[in-house]
Design a protein around this motif. Structure first.
Motif, PDB file in Angstrom:
ATOM      1  N   UNK A   9       0.836  -1.204   0.000  1.00 55.85           N
ATOM      2  CA  UNK A   9       0.000   0.000   0.000  1.00 55.85           C
ATOM      3  C   UNK A   9       0.871   1.254   0.000  1.00 55.85           C
ATOM      4  N   UNK A  10       0.403   2.278  -0.704  1.00 58.06           N
ATOM      5  CA  UNK A  10       1.075   3.568  -0.691  1.00 58.06           C
ATOM      6  C   UNK A  10       0.494   4.435   0.413  1.00 58.06           C
ATOM      7  N   UNK A  11       1.342   5.236   1.039  1.00 62.95           N
ATOM      8  CA  UNK A  11       0.859   6.112   2.094  1.00 62.95           C
ATOM      9  C   UNK A  11       1.981   6.913   2.690  1.00 62.95           C
ATOM     10  N   UNK A  12       1.773   7.326   3.925  1.00 66.07           N
ATOM     11  CA  UNK A  12       2.755   8.154   4.617  1.00 66.07           C
ATOM     12  C   UNK A  12       2.890   7.677   6.057  1.00 66.07           C
ATOM     13  N   UNK A  13       3.994   8.053   6.673  1.00 71.40           N
ATOM     14  CA  UNK A  13       4.232   7.698   8.067  1.00 71.40           C
ATOM     15  C   UNK A  13       4.334   8.972   8.884  1.00 71.40           C
ATOM     16  N   UNK A  14       3.779   8.931  10.094  1.00 75.46           N
ATOM     17  CA  UNK A  14       3.912  10.078  10.990  1.00 75.46           C
ATOM     18  C   UNK A  14       5.224   9.969  11.764  1.00 75.46           C
TER      19      UNK A  14
ATOM     20  N   UNK B  26      -2.467   4.914   5.095  1.00 77.13           N
ATOM     21  CA  UNK B  26      -2.671   4.782   3.649  1.00 77.13           C
ATOM     22  C   UNK B  26      -3.299   6.043   3.070  1.00 77.13           C
ATOM     23  N   UNK B  27      -2.945   6.327   1.827  1.00 78.35           N
ATOM     24  CA  UNK B  27      -3.570   7.460   1.160  1.00 78.35           C
ATOM     25  C   UNK B  27      -5.046   7.147   0.898  1.00 78.35           C
ATOM     26  N   UNK B  28      -5.906   8.134   1.028  1.00 79.44           N
ATOM     27  CA  UNK B  28      -7.291   7.942   0.589  1.00 79.44           C
ATOM     28  C   UNK B  28      -7.352   7.912  -0.930  1.00 79.44           C
ATOM     29  N   UNK B  29      -8.512   7.601  -1.450  1.00 75.95           N
ATOM     30  CA  UNK B  29      -8.695   7.584  -2.900  1.00 75.95           C
ATOM     31  C   UNK B  29      -8.473   8.976  -3.471  1.00 75.95           C
ATOM     32  N   UNK B  30      -7.852   9.036  -4.628  1.00 75.16           N
ATOM     33  CA  UNK B  30      -7.642  10.312  -5.295  1.00 75.16           C
ATOM     34  C   UNK B  30      -8.718  10.582  -6.317  1.00 75.16           C
ATOM     35  N   UNK B  31      -8.469  11.561  -7.151  1.00 74.96           N
ATOM     36  CA  UNK B  31      -9.459  11.930  -8.143  1.00 74.96           C
ATOM     37  C   UNK B  31      -8.827  12.378  -9.434  1.00 74.96           C
ATOM     38  N   UNK B  32      -9.653  12.776 -10.357  1.00 72.24           N
ATOM     39  CA  UNK B  32      -9.205  13.299 -11.634  1.00 72.24           C
ATOM     40  C   UNK B  32     -10.094  14.484 -12.000  1.00 72.24           C
ATOM     41  N   UNK B  33      -9.615  15.715 -11.856  1.00 72.66           N
ATOM     42  CA  UNK B  33      -8.233  16.109 -11.583  1.00 72.66           C
ATOM     43  C   UNK B  33      -7.784  15.725 -10.170  1.00 72.66           C
ATOM     44  N   UNK B  34      -6.462  15.749  -9.933  1.00 75.08           N
ATOM     45  CA  UNK B  34      -5.946  15.331  -8.629  1.00 75.08           C
ATOM     46  C   UNK B  34      -6.527  16.142  -7.475  1.00 75.08           C
ATOM     47  N   UNK B  35      -6.734  15.455  -6.355  1.00 76.49           N
ATOM     48  CA  UNK B  35      -7.273  16.090  -5.149  1.00 76.49           C
ATOM     49  C   UNK B  35      -6.155  16.284  -4.127  1.00 76.49           C
ATOM     50  N   UNK B  36      -6.265  17.258  -3.235  1.00 75.38           N
ATOM     51  CA  UNK B  36      -5.216  17.473  -2.236  1.00 75.38           C
ATOM     52  C   UNK B  36      -5.020  16.247  -1.350  1.00 75.38           C
TER      53      UNK B  36
END
Length: 399
Positions: free
Chosen positions: A66-71, A78-88
């Motif tokens: 899974x893609x995401x970030x660590x604190x 994990x990253x939430x779902x994105x969009x098109x155009x890209x969402x913040x």
């Protein structure tokens, strides 16, 4: 902005475990080493700058993909779902240390990047395909006027690989390091005193479009230099900038043989290149053709891709990465036995990767990742260990 390729450290880790490429030796992780779920990373700010610093630990969780970030505690999100155009993207920033101070965070088992920025937080977005990261060769990128940089790392059951990188750009300087189980430390990536200013002065003083790689803010603040691959992509650097050297290489090996020995631990494995009909064909010891290359352009040379594509296999990839290093370092005319691993002969031709040349000249230990396969011959700014106790990133002065 665009979705980034596999980090250098992650790619290197994969290559180490598969093909034992030239110059990387025969290092293997100790079987008894048990890498914990997280290890500490101490981030030290010796930049001399007063702006706030923001840190980000972004990547792929090795256990799940899974893609995401660590604190700061090393907890994965994990990253939430994105969009098109890209969402913040969610705000994944971690407050960094003030000048002269340090903070310690935890690194999880990731393959990813540790970004840091001065003065402003970075703008990350999410598409339906994943994270969109800064791409400042695009003048409309929202991070274009932010001073920032990143380190690449892979931490897994086999250990830690962490590097400094200039593959995409040369910007805010930093060094990486680690502590081993015996208490010893190793580090790489520090500039020599005056290295930051010296690099930009050298690039700006060179004709042929190299000065156009430098990016500044409207107030004149120097932010970075784009890599020459991005320079040819954007038109800052002529696409013909390497043609003279490439033509001379093709001419030489129409009557001579280029011998490539791509594996440091297998000196008996050799491939032989000759140019015929405009194509360089490589044969093995039996005389069978194993792969071939069309004459590369500057973009292929600087990016080590396209006409110099290097798949993660046991034949074409290792030959291609050797050619890539030889073109960038301009050693193919002076040494028909490649790779040439002695830095004394690098970048001596007037037609060369001057960006890489000026970076290596200003590194305290001479090591850098100034192009994708700068690890050929162990000239890369990488540290690794099977049983890491601590990791380090240190911000250097911009002077």
């Amino acid at each position: 902005m665009h979705i980034r390729r596999m980090p250098v450290a992650a790619l290197l880790a994969a290559l180490l475990m598969t093909v034992g490429l030239t110059g990387l030796g025969t290092w293997s992780p100790r079987a008894e080493a048990a890498v914990p779920a997280t290890i500490p990373l101490t981030f030290t700010n010796n930049s001399g700058r007063d702006e706030p610093v923001y840190l980000y630990d972004l990547g792929t969780e090795l256990a799940t993909g899974r893609q995401g970030w660590a604190d700061a505690s090393g907890t994965f999100h994990p990253w939430p779902a994105g969009g098109n155009p890209p969402t913040p993207a969610p705000d994944a920033s971690i407050p960094g240390p003030a000048n002269g101070r340090s903070v310690t965070i935890r690194l999880p088992k990731f393959s990813g990047r540790i970004y840091f920025s001065y003065g402003r937080k970075l703008d990350f977005r999410l598409t339906t395909g994943g994270l969109v990261q800064p791409a400042v060769q695009n003048p409309s990128d929202p991070n274009r006027d932010i001073l920032f940089n990143w380190s690449e790392y892979t931490l897994g059951d086999s250990g830690l690989w962490i590097n400094s990188t200039q593959v995409d750009m040369f910007s805010a300087p930093y060094a990486v390091g680690l502590k081993r189980a015996d208490g010893s430390t190793t580090t790489t990536g520090h500039l020599v005193p005056g290295g930051w200013n010296g690099f930009f002065a050298a690039l700006r003083g060179r004709t042929g479009g190299w000065a156009n790689l430098v990016q500044t803010r409207s107030d004149g603040t120097v932010l970075r230099a784009l890599s020459p691959g991005h320079g040819t992509e954007t038109g800052a650097l002529p696409r013909t900038v390497m043609d003279d050297y490439v033509n001379r290489v093709w001419q030489k090996y129409s009557t001579a043989t280029l011998t490539v020995t791509p594996f440091g631990d297998r000196p008996g494995t050799k491939y032989y290149g000759r140019v015929s009909g405009g194509v360089m064909r490589f044969t093995d010891a039996s005389g069978a053709v194993v792969t071939s290359f069309q004459k590369p352009d500057a973009d292929s040379v600087f990016g080590c891709h396209k006409l110099l594509d290097a798949p993660n296999d046991r034949v074409r990839g290792p030959i291609s990465r050797t050619l890539c290093a030889g073109f960038n370092r301009s050693t193919l005319l002076t040494n028909p036995a490649q790779p040439d691993t002695s830095a004394a002969g690098f970048y001596q031709d007037p037609v060369t990767n001057h960006y890489a040349r000026e970076i290596h000249a200003r590194m305290a230990d001479g090591k850098a990742y100034a192009f994708a396969f700068d690890d050929v011959g162990n000239h890369e700014s990488l540290v690794n260990d099977a049983d890491p106790q601590q990791a380090y990133i240190t911000l250097d002065p911009l002077g």
